[in-house]
Structure formats: structure tokens, C-alpha cells
Design an enzyme around this catalytic site. Structure first.
Site, PDB file in Angstrom:
ATOM      1  N   GLU A   1       0.807  -1.227   0.000  1.00  0.00           N
ATOM      2  CA  GLU A   1       0.000   0.000   0.000  1.00  0.00           C
ATOM      3  C   GLU A   1       0.832   1.265   0.000  1.00  0.00           C
ATOM      4  O   GLU A   1       0.418   2.291  -0.553  1.00  0.00           O
ATOM      5  CB  GLU A   1      -0.961  -0.006   1.196  1.00  0.00           C
ATOM      6  CG  GLU A   1      -0.334   0.239   2.555  1.00  0.00           C
ATOM      7  CD  GLU A   1       0.567  -0.889   3.015  1.00  0.00           C
ATOM      8  OE1 GLU A   1       1.583  -0.603   3.679  1.00  0.00           O
ATOM      9  OE2 GLU A   1       0.254  -2.044   2.714  1.00  0.00           O
ATOM     10  N   ASP A   2       2.030   1.239   0.598  1.00  0.00           N
ATOM     11  CA  ASP A   2       2.855   2.443   0.619  1.00  0.00           C
ATOM     12  C   ASP A   2       3.246   2.864  -0.796  1.00  0.00           C
ATOM     13  O   ASP A   2       3.159   4.035  -1.162  1.00  0.00           O
ATOM     14  CB  ASP A   2       4.087   2.250   1.504  1.00  0.00           C
ATOM     15  CG  ASP A   2       4.846   0.975   1.177  1.00  0.00           C
ATOM     16  OD1 ASP A   2       4.381   0.177   0.339  1.00  0.00           O
ATOM     17  OD2 ASP A   2       5.922   0.759   1.777  1.00  0.00           O
ATOM     18  N   HIS A   3       3.665   1.888  -1.598  1.00  0.00           N
ATOM     19  CA  HIS A   3       4.022   2.209  -2.985  1.00  0.00           C
ATOM     20  C   HIS A   3       2.800   2.662  -3.779  1.00  0.00           C
ATOM     21  O   HIS A   3       2.882   3.622  -4.567  1.00  0.00           O
ATOM     22  CB  HIS A   3       4.652   1.001  -3.669  1.00  0.00           C
ATOM     23  CG  HIS A   3       4.875   1.200  -5.140  1.00  0.00           C
ATOM     24  ND1 HIS A   3       5.961   1.901  -5.639  1.00  0.00           N
ATOM     25  CD2 HIS A   3       4.129   0.849  -6.223  1.00  0.00           C
ATOM     26  CE1 HIS A   3       5.884   1.950  -6.964  1.00  0.00           C
ATOM     27  NE2 HIS A   3       4.790   1.313  -7.341  1.00  0.00           N
TER      28      HIS A   3
END
Length: 522
Positions: free
Chosen positions: A310-312
Site C-alpha cells: 500500500e505504501d508504494h
């Protein structure tokens, strides 16, 4: 020589040269930006009404090493107290991290701080059912309620297992909003983030210390054979050194380089800051043409609950979406986010790398496929093959086109690469850019600022060779031989569209991505 072999030599030498150029950009900026303490942030000196409110969200799962010190650093920020809200997130009150969170919050009654428990989230557990469309991503589920109740517009998501220096909040806000000294302003960013490093705290302690003994396994303590003890110690504790080595050499060099050039998003989820209003807009198909009309029914942070990495994906969507007057991503140069590790086995290290690679495989497929070519052993082979294959090098420099010459070139290249990595890791672990004070824990001070000792070359070399030697086997296992990832005891299969489905659902023929999980992604 066969033309095809010569063509391969040209191609491989070109690739190796490209990798060296990219590395040089990263190394240059590491030495330029992380050699001194940055100036104090500008935002605290602004008029009170001009200082934006920041909500810090920190998810946790289990007792991480130095969890108390890492969480405590949230309350030691120099950012104005009345402009800072702190939200801790945990899946259950039975989680060991909950007691630590409660202790830290109770010790700071003057702060706007709160603990969110996923099990108590009415939106997730109304009448015992899961909120419609909410996916299984454990970190998103952990953060969901805190995100919905954010105060102000700026959201700072920082993992529970990282330590934050006292000026971090101010520097991040300066970078995000474009605040500069003396009232100067620059173009703001959509998202800002930090360079993470890892410190292996067990292997930096004396062997007979109580901390070390507490973390050594019973099998080590019971063994009386020194060689057997050493072997078990390396296998059961050596993963921390390998993780430390990866993060302060290969990862740091390319992370710095890619964020310098700015040709593509490159972030990790350790410490990221963005605006809630921006994320809500870019995840709404009616407001963002980048999304299809049939996209996820959820918006904001919940939009990513059906996906891995999710961060990317957050960074990538913000990068691709048009927000007038804002630049894409900004690395908070000089600001290190420090993650202490302890008692990590070699198997655990390999497992973390496998999860990371499988999570990235479909998010940045091309970068994942070429990753072995940026590692020292293979990249130096490419360069050496080109040097001993392309006729010009033989004609101009007299480099023989033999396997023996290739081996000599490879040995020289790997040795030079190793010494460069030694310089980079020493620079980052020296702590020159960390603004230390009386509250800074020893693991975060750096080897030159009163923290852990500098790694002896012999120990450092062993970790470097181990990390480099394991890189290709780990990549092969992760990318070519599997598609499942383990999130805190639960297995999920990663689909080509980056969505995830519980492995047991796949085996039973049920493809829904709405499986339940709790915790945070490693």
C-alpha cells in the site's frame, strides 16, 4: 569472435555502466546530505495560525525491539504540542503492544493522543460483519479508523518500530508545504518521506551482557561446544546484520539515487507524510480521471485495503494524479528514520526479503525483474564480460579476451564495490545528520555520536558477503518460485493486478479479496 557474443558484451557492459552511474548519484547525495545535522525547521517559528495541524498515525503489532523508545519519540518532537495529534493503532487489546502504547499515552496527559483498537471499530465490526468492500490488507484495516478521525489535513504515517528524531515533524512539514527560512516559500509536495536505516542492536552488545543473553535462544545457552554455539548464533541472530547491511548499502544507494532523479515514485512505508484531502480526491473515480469508473468503492486510505504494498500504491497514485501547484514526491534529505532490530534469524531475514519482493513483483514488475543485475556479484560479471569481450578494450588497453582475465576483472570490481559499500554504511551509521539530545537512545546516536561501536571490518565483511551471496537465491525463490506472502501468520496470494486473496480461499476455489486479517505488514 561470434558477433552475437560481442553484442551481448556491449549490452552487458552498457547495463553495468548504467548501474554504476545510478549508484554514483546515490552515493554522492548520501555523503552530501547526511554528513551534518540539518538546520532547525522553519514551521515552528511561523505565526500560530499559519502552522498546520499534523496527525501522526502509528500502527503496531506485537512487541518490536525498543518499542517504547520508538513510540516515545513521537512525543519528543519540537513541533508545537497544540498542533500535533497522536494516534496509535493496534488490532486487539490482547496484543502485547497495547500495554506499551497505553503506558506512553498515560505518561503524556498534555498531548492530544489516543489509541485505536481495530477490534473496537464499529465500522469494521457492525453486527459481527466486515464493512462492505473492505479488503484484507492488515495495515490498512489497522489504520482505517484513525484515518477517518484525522484532525487537520496533514497525515503522517510512521511505523511503530522506527525512531524519529526531535525535529522530524517540523522538517517533514517544511518539505511538504514548502516552508523555508526567513519566510521563504517553495513549491509544496504531494508526499514527503525519509531514508530508513536499520541498526542491529543485539550484535552490537557485548556477548555476556544481559540484553544479549535474554535474546539468545535456549539452544545456544545449552551448548558447550564453542563452534556449535557460534554456528547457531550466526543462524539465529545473523539476520539482523544482513538486514542492517541491505538497508545501509544497496537500498540506501538506489533509494537516494531514484529520489534525486525523480523519474518514478520510490518510497517505503516507514515514515510518510501527505494530505488527507489529496488522498481522498485521488481515490475518488468521480474526481480523478486516472481511475476507472469501476474502481474500488472505497476512498481514502481504505481504497488500498484490497491491495498489497500500500505504501508504494499510495505514492504511485499521488504521483500519477494531477494536483495543481504541487510537486510529486520529496525526500526529507538529512532526516534518517532509524529502525532497531534484535534477535532476527537468517531465516527471518530471508522471509522478509521474500515478502518484500513478492509484494513488489506486480507493483514495479520491470524493476523487480532487473534487480539481480544491480547486485554486486552479477553486475560486476556483466562489466567484466564486456571488458573481456568487446574488441575495443583489447585493442586500446590490452585486456585479454580470456576467462582468466574475466575473473581478475570481476575480483577487482567486487572488491571496489565492497569498499564503496563500507564507506556508505559507515557514513549512514556514523549519525552525523541525527540531531541528538539527552532523550536520544543509544541505537539512534550513531557510531560517531556516542552510540553503538563502528562495525569491525571482519564482522562487517562477513555480513556483506552473506548479504550479497544470498541476494540471488532469495530473488529466485521470491520472484520465480512463488506468489504467496505471509502477514503475521496468515497467507495471501498476490494477483497480477496487485490485489490479494487469502490463500485458503484460493485453495477452496473462493476468489474474494475480502478475507480478514489483522496486524501490520512487515
Amino acid at each position: 569472435m561470434i558477433p552475437a557474443i560481442q553484442a551481448l558484451g556491449y549490452a552487458w557492459f552498457g547495463w553495468g555502466t548504467f548501474v554504476l552511474l545510478v549508484q554514483s548519484v546515490g552515493v554522492y547525495n548520501i555523503f552530501k546530505r547526511y554528513s551534518s545535522v540539518p538546520k532547525p525547521p522553519a514551521v515552528p517559528s511561523l505565526p500560530k495560525d499559519d502552522i498546520p495541524h499534523v496527525t501522526v498515525i502509528r500502527p503496531a503489532k506485537g512487541l518490536e525491539p525498543y518499542l517504547y523508545e520508538c513510540l516515545l519519540s513521537t512525543f519528543q518532537q519540537t513541533y508545537p504540542k497544540d498542533k500535533l495529534t497522536v494516534y496509535f493503532c493496534v488490532s486487539s487489546k490482547d496484543d502485547a503492544a497495547y500495554a506499551v502504547m497505553k503506558r506512553v499515552v498515560d505518561e503524556h496527559p498534555g498531548y492530544d493522543a489516543r489509541i485505536f483498537v481495530e477490534d473496537d471499530d464499529p465500522a469494521l465490526h457492525q453486527d459481527g460483519t466486515t464493512m462492505e468492500h473492505m479488503g484484507p490488507n492488515p495495515k490498512i484495516r489497522n489504520l482505517s479508523r484513525a484515518y477517518r478521525e484525522v484532525k487537520g489535513d496533514i497525515v503522517w504515517v510512521a511505523d511503530c518500530n522506527v525512531w524519529l528524531s526531535r525535529h522530524t515533524a517540523g522538517h517533514m512539514v517544511d518539505r511538504l508545504c514548502g516552508f523555508g527560512p526567513d519566510g521563504k516559500r517553495s513549491t509544496p509536495f504531494k508526499l514527503v518521506h525519509q531514508l530508513p536505516i536499520v541498526v542491529d542492536t543485539v550484535s552490537s552488545l557485548p556477548r555476556d551482557s544481559s540484553e544479549t543473553q535474554a535474546l539468545l535462544s535456549g539452544s545456544i545457552e545449552a551448548s558447550t561446544d564453542d563452534d556449535h554455539r557460534a554456528h547457531i548464533s550466526i543462524m539465529s541472530q545473523g539476520g539482523g546484520r544482513l538486514e542492517e547491511m541491505f538497508m545501509c548499502t544497496t537500498h540506501a544507494k538506489f533509494y537516494s539515487a531514484i529520489n534525486t532523479v525523480g523519474v518514478a515514485p520510490c518510497i517505503v512505508g516507514k515514515s510518510n507524510m501527505f494530505r488527507k484531502s489529496h488522498l481522498d480526491i485521488v481515490t475518488d473515480p468521480s474526481q480523478n480521471p486516472v481511475l476507472s469508473s469501476t474502481s474500488n468503492a472505497l476512498t481514502g486510505l481504505d481504497y488500498f485495503s484490497n491491495y498489497i504494498c500500500e505504501d508504494h500504491l499510495i505514492g504511485d497514485l499521488l504521483w500519477k494524479s494531477s494536483i495543481p501547484g504541487h510537486r510529486n514526491h520529496g525526500l526529507n534529505w538529512g532526516g534518517l528514520v532509524v529502525q532497531p532490530v534484535a534477535g532476527m534469524s537468517v531465516k527471518a531475514y530471508a522471509g522478509r526479503r521474500v515478502r518484500w519482493l513478492r509484494a513488489r513483483k506486480w507493483t514495479v514488475l520491470l524493476a523487480t525483474l532487473v534487480e539481480p543485475g544491480i547486485e554486486s556479484f552479477l553486475c560486476c560479471f556483466f562489466l567484466s564480460f564486456g571488458l573481456t569481450t568487446v574488441p575495443w578494450f583489447d585493442e586500446r588497453f590490452g585486456i585479454p579476451q580470456t576467462w582468466g582475465s574475466l575473473l581478475k576483472c570481476w575480483t577487482v570490481g567486487v572488491t571496489a564495490w565492497m569498499f564503496l559499500d563500507r564507506m556508505v554504511s559507515n557514513r549512514l551509521h556514523a549519525g552525523y545528520s541525527i540531531d541528538i539530545d539527552e532523550n536520544t537512545p543509544a541505537f539512534a546516536k550513531g557510531s560517531k555520536r556516542g552510540g553503538a561501536e563502528r562495525r569491525p571490518f571482519g564482522q562487517w565483511l562477513l555480513a556483506w558477503v552473506g548479504r550479497e551471496g544470498l541476494a540471488m537465491p532469495i530473488w529466485t525463490w521470491a520472484v520465480l518460485l512463488g506468489a504467496t506472502v505471509s502477514w503475521r501468520g496468515k497467507e495471501f496470494r498476490v494477483r497480477s493486478d496487485m490485489s490479494v486473496v487469502a490463500a485458503d480461499q484460493t485453495r477452496n476455489g473462493r476468489g474474494s479479496a475480502n478475507g480478514r486479517a489483522s496486524g501490520k505488514i512487515d
